[in-house]
Design an enzyme around this catalytic site. Structure first.
Site: not given
Ligand code: NDP
Length: 245
Positions: A142, A155
């Site tokens: 991030s 975070y």
């Molecule tokens: P979403 O919430 O849309 O996606 C997060 C994904 O991670 C989901 O598919 C969720 O699926 C999965 N997930 C969360 N916890 C677990 C777990 N314990 N085991 C398996 N899967 C898990 O958010 P984003 O797409 O935005 O986030 C994706 C990545 O990008 C993250 O690492 C986030 O920190 C990073 N990011 C996002 C930013 C943004 O502005 N959106 C900025 C910078 C970084 P499920 O709940 O079905 O398990």
């Protein structure tokens, strides 16, 4: 093998947001996908859509905090497709809050998901990559790994850990493996503000709605890192909206 076509790629956090967009992008270019997340209904939707469009994908219910689950994800790639070329460690949670709220379960979840989760992926994929004498780790951090803004300290610390672990892994990877870090800025996903304290969530959602990029921008960056010819290792890509401070 260079390019994306035919590569066997595992993506964690593929049930929504950046992971889902990445799966869609890679499938359109002929990757064979093993997709992991916890929500079975959402993951099945992604797998079914990719399959209906002629792509190749299987879903595995995984919680990245669990070592055995990551092993099942990489085993599924080898069992189904005979190999694993890339592991995209993307699963994450942005349940941020000020320290005074003492949301210690959320702190633990961020550490376990981003740090332990990444290590679980390394533990599962590294032996496969070593055996094959090829493989690529793509880790999603991030812009918070570069700048700490309140109340994102926990975070940001976990994402800084992702950055540090990625660099250490790269140094130990040797000539056969590739290691890439992708750091998104504000991206328009359902995860922004989810589980965060109300004030933080409102601020994050406000910024997201004002300036965020589509998740396809990050999917393209991940695709770029994967598509490079053998011997070319994309170290680090930061992608943020131009309006992000
Ligand atoms: P979403 O919430 O849309 O996606 C997060 C994904 O991670 C989901 O598919 C969720 O699926 C999965 N997930 C969360 N916890 C677990 C777990 N314990 N085991 C398996 N899967 C898990 O958010 P984003 O797409 O935005 O986030 C994706 C990545 O990008 C993250 O690492 C986030 O920190 C990073 N990011 C996002 C930013 C943004 O502005 N959106 C900025 C910078 C970084 P499920 O709940 O079905 O398990």
């Amino acid at each position: 093998m260079s390019g994306i076509k035919g590569k066997v790629i595992a993506v964690t956090g593929a049930s929504s947001g950046i992971g889902e967009a990445t799966a869609t992008h890679l499938a359109a270019q002929g990757a064979r996908l093993v997709l992991g997340a916890r929500r079975e209904d959402r993951l099945t939707e992604v797998v079914d859509r990719i399959t209906a469009q002629g792509g190749s994908a299987v879903g595995v219910i995984v919680d990245v905090r669990c070592r055995e689950d990551l092993k099942r994800l990489t085993d599924a790639a080898v069992d189904r497709f005979g190999r694993l070329d890339v592991l995209v460690s993307n699963a994450g949670t942005m349940a941020v809050s000020p320290f005074d709220e003492l949301r210690q379960d959320d702190w633990d979840a961020m550490v376990a998901t981003h740090v332990t989760g990444l290590l679980n992926g390394i533990g599962a994929a590294l032996p496969v990559f070593r055996r094959q004498r090829s493989g690529q780790f793509v880790n999603v951090a991030s812009t918070a790994a570069y700048v700490v803004k309140s109340p994102l300290a926990v975070y940001a610390a976990t994402k800084t850990a992702v950055k540090v672990l990625t660099e250490g892994l790269r140094q130990e990877a040797g000539p056969d493996l590739r290691v890439s870090l992708i750091s998104p800025g504000y991206t328009n996903t359902e995860g922004v503000g989810k589980g965060a304290s109300p004030e933080a969530a409102a601020a994050m959602v406000g910024l997201r709605d004002e300036i965020a990029m589509p998740p396809s921008a990050i999917a393209s960056a991940i695709g770029y890192a994967i598509a490079q010819p053998e011997g070319i290792d994309v170290g680090e890509i930061v992608v943020r909206p131009t309006a992000q401070g």
